[in-house]
Enzyme design. Structure first.
Site, PDB file in Angstrom:
ATOM      1  N   ASP A  42      -1.071   7.237   0.177  1.00 45.23           N
ATOM      2  CA  ASP A  42      -0.292   7.463  -1.044  1.00 45.23           C
ATOM      3  C   ASP A  42       1.175   7.197  -0.753  1.00 45.23           C
ATOM      4  OD1 ASP A  42       1.480   9.507  -2.729  1.00 45.23           O
ATOM      5  OD2 ASP A  42      -0.314   9.059  -3.895  1.00 45.23           O
ATOM      6  N   TYR A  47       9.861   5.735  -2.148  1.00 42.12           N
ATOM      7  CA  TYR A  47       9.868   6.230  -0.774  1.00 42.12           C
ATOM      8  C   TYR A  47      10.466   5.232   0.215  1.00 42.12           C
ATOM      9  CZ  TYR A  47       6.322   9.353  -2.825  1.00 42.12           C
ATOM     10  OH  TYR A  47       5.624  10.222  -3.631  1.00 42.12           O
ATOM     11  N   LYS A  72       3.556   3.706  -6.562  1.00 44.86           N
ATOM     12  CA  LYS A  72       4.077   4.190  -7.839  1.00 44.86           C
ATOM     13  C   LYS A  72       5.255   3.360  -8.321  1.00 44.86           C
ATOM     14  CE  LYS A  72       2.968   8.797  -6.081  1.00 44.86           C
ATOM     15  NZ  LYS A  72       3.068   8.453  -4.651  1.00 44.86           N
ATOM     16  N   HIS A 105       5.665   6.910 -12.017  1.00 43.45           N
ATOM     17  CA  HIS A 105       6.084   7.978 -11.103  1.00 43.45           C
ATOM     18  C   HIS A 105       6.646   9.215 -11.804  1.00 43.45           C
ATOM     19  CE1 HIS A 105       7.650   8.463  -6.702  1.00 43.45           C
ATOM     20  NE2 HIS A 105       7.226   9.618  -7.180  1.00 43.45           N
TER      21      HIS A 105
END
Length: 276
Positions: A42, A47, A72, A105
């Site tokens: 994930d 990120y 996402k 997201h």
């Protein structure tokens, strides 16, 4: 274990999450894939490690078709055309030809001159097309509340396959869980350890001693027994191994209820309740 094949969704509770906080550890990801049987990765554009995961997947030697890769869409890429472009860019960074799951997201679009609802609807229409073309095997949302899901239901065609939301003993949004289940939306829970806050709670510590487990294993097992697809995150190989060893014991119903009673509504991550 929680699985859902409808809409192309299928996963195991042995998941490995990445995030924009806490760093990224190449060795930990490879260890999770090679030694722990983890098959669900994930991640997210937010990120900043999609390109790093490409190398980790390659170095692990695990076949692409054996992995479940989730990423996402960040709000800076919302909108019909931007969404399609962002999806292709995420695929390129990850080194894959398709995504197993692609999520919106965050419900706040932050687009001047347009309502959040309007932007979410046009973004979701692009997600629907990505799904129909097979570029995304499943599509979903993250941090969406019932009000956001209801709007999407009115504005679009395909029901999200997944809603990924903060879930731990202090934040157990049962009404949202029940709503998702009523619409066949898989509920995924992130931050199962409440970013470590749950690990020092006396009740969790007491139950860990009772079952001869660690506080982290108690929290993860509790989440799984509540029917939640649970996504823990760690950058340390030994903690990943610990997080995976939760399938050989069961917490009694009475003790599950004790943990359920710890809910106090606190968030350790983002709180979407103020977003319309």
């Amino acid at each position: 274990m929680n699985t859902k094949s409808e809409g192309g969704y299928k996963t195991d509770s042995k998941d490995n999450s990445t995030s924009h906080r806490g760093g990224y550890c190449h060795g930990a990801v490879v260890h999770a894939l090679q030694q722990c049987g983890v098959r669900h990765i994930d991640t997210a554009k937010r990120y900043g490690c999609e390109h790093l995961l490409q190398r980790a997947i390659r170095d692990s030697g695990v076949k692409r078709e054996d992995l479940w890769i989730t990423t996402k869409l960040w709000h800076s890429d919302y909108g019909y055309d931007n969404t399609k472009k962002a999806c292709l860019e995420s695929c390129e960074r990850l080194g894959v030809e398709y995504l197993d799951l692609y999520l919106i997201h965050w419900p706040d679009a932050q687009v001047p001159g347009k309502s959040n609802r309007e932007v979410r609807a046009e973004t979701w229409r692009a997600m629907e097309e990505l799904y129909e073309k097979g570029l995304c095997k499943s599509i979903g949302v993250s941090n969406f509340l019932i009000s956001h899901l209801e709007q999407l239901k009115e504005d679009c065609v395909i029901t999200p396959h997944v809603n990924q939301v903060e879930y731990h003993p202090f934040q157990r949004p049962q009404e949202l869980v029940d709503y998702c289940r009523s619409r066949n939306i898989v509920f995924e829970g992130y931050c199962p350890l409440a970013k470590g806050e749950a690990l020092t709670h006396p009740t969790v510590i007491q139950l860990a001693k009772k079952y001869g487990r660690t506080p982290a294993q108690i929290c993860i097992r509790w989440s799984i027994q509540n029917g939640i697809v649970t996504i823990p995150k760690s950058t340390k190989a030994e903690w990943i191994e610990e997080n995976c060893k939760v399938f050989d014991f069961t917490i009694t119903e009475d003790d599950v209820e004790i943990l359920n009673g710890m809910h106090d509504g606190r968030h350790v991550s983002w709180d979407p309740s103020f977003i319309v």
